[in-house]
Design an enzyme around this catalytic site. Structure first.
Site, short mmCIF file in Angstrom:
data_model
loop_
_atom_site.label_atom_id
_atom_site.label_comp_id
_atom_site.label_asym_id
_atom_site.label_seq_id
_atom_site.Cartn_x
_atom_site.Cartn_y
_atom_site.Cartn_z
CG ASP A 193 -2.21 -6.87 6.55
OD1 ASP A 193 -2.36 -5.52 7.63
OD2 ASP A 193 -1.75 -6.24 4.84
CG ASP A 241 -6.67 -3.89 7.52
OD1 ASP A 241 -5.52 -2.85 7.77
OD2 ASP A 241 -5.97 -4.57 7.31
#
Length: 73
Positions: A25, A43
């Site tokens: 991330d 995401d």
């Protein structure tokens, strides 16, 4: 479209996990101490696909609903 976004994001996260052993991330958003959880593009695609699916479901009339009657009755 919805399935493509949803599956594409899921597959991208899965491939990231298989290659690196974890999902990377890298998008960090916030103002000073107020932070949103860190996320990645996959995401975003998963969430957008799910939201598009929900919006499409809301637009479609239920199977038992009949169209509004026209005329003064």
């Amino acid at each position: 479209m919805c399935a493509g976004l949803f599956l594409g994001g899921g597959i991208a996260n899965l491939l990231d996990r298989l290659v690196d052993g974890r999902v990377t991330d890298f998008i960090d958003v916030g103002v000073q101490s107020l932070r949103w959880p860190t996320f990645n593009l996959a995401d975003i695609f998963i969430v957008m696909g799910a939201l598009a699916f929900v919006l499409l479901l809301e637009r479609q009339p239920a199977s038992g609903d009949s169209p509004p009657a026209s005329g003064d009755g």
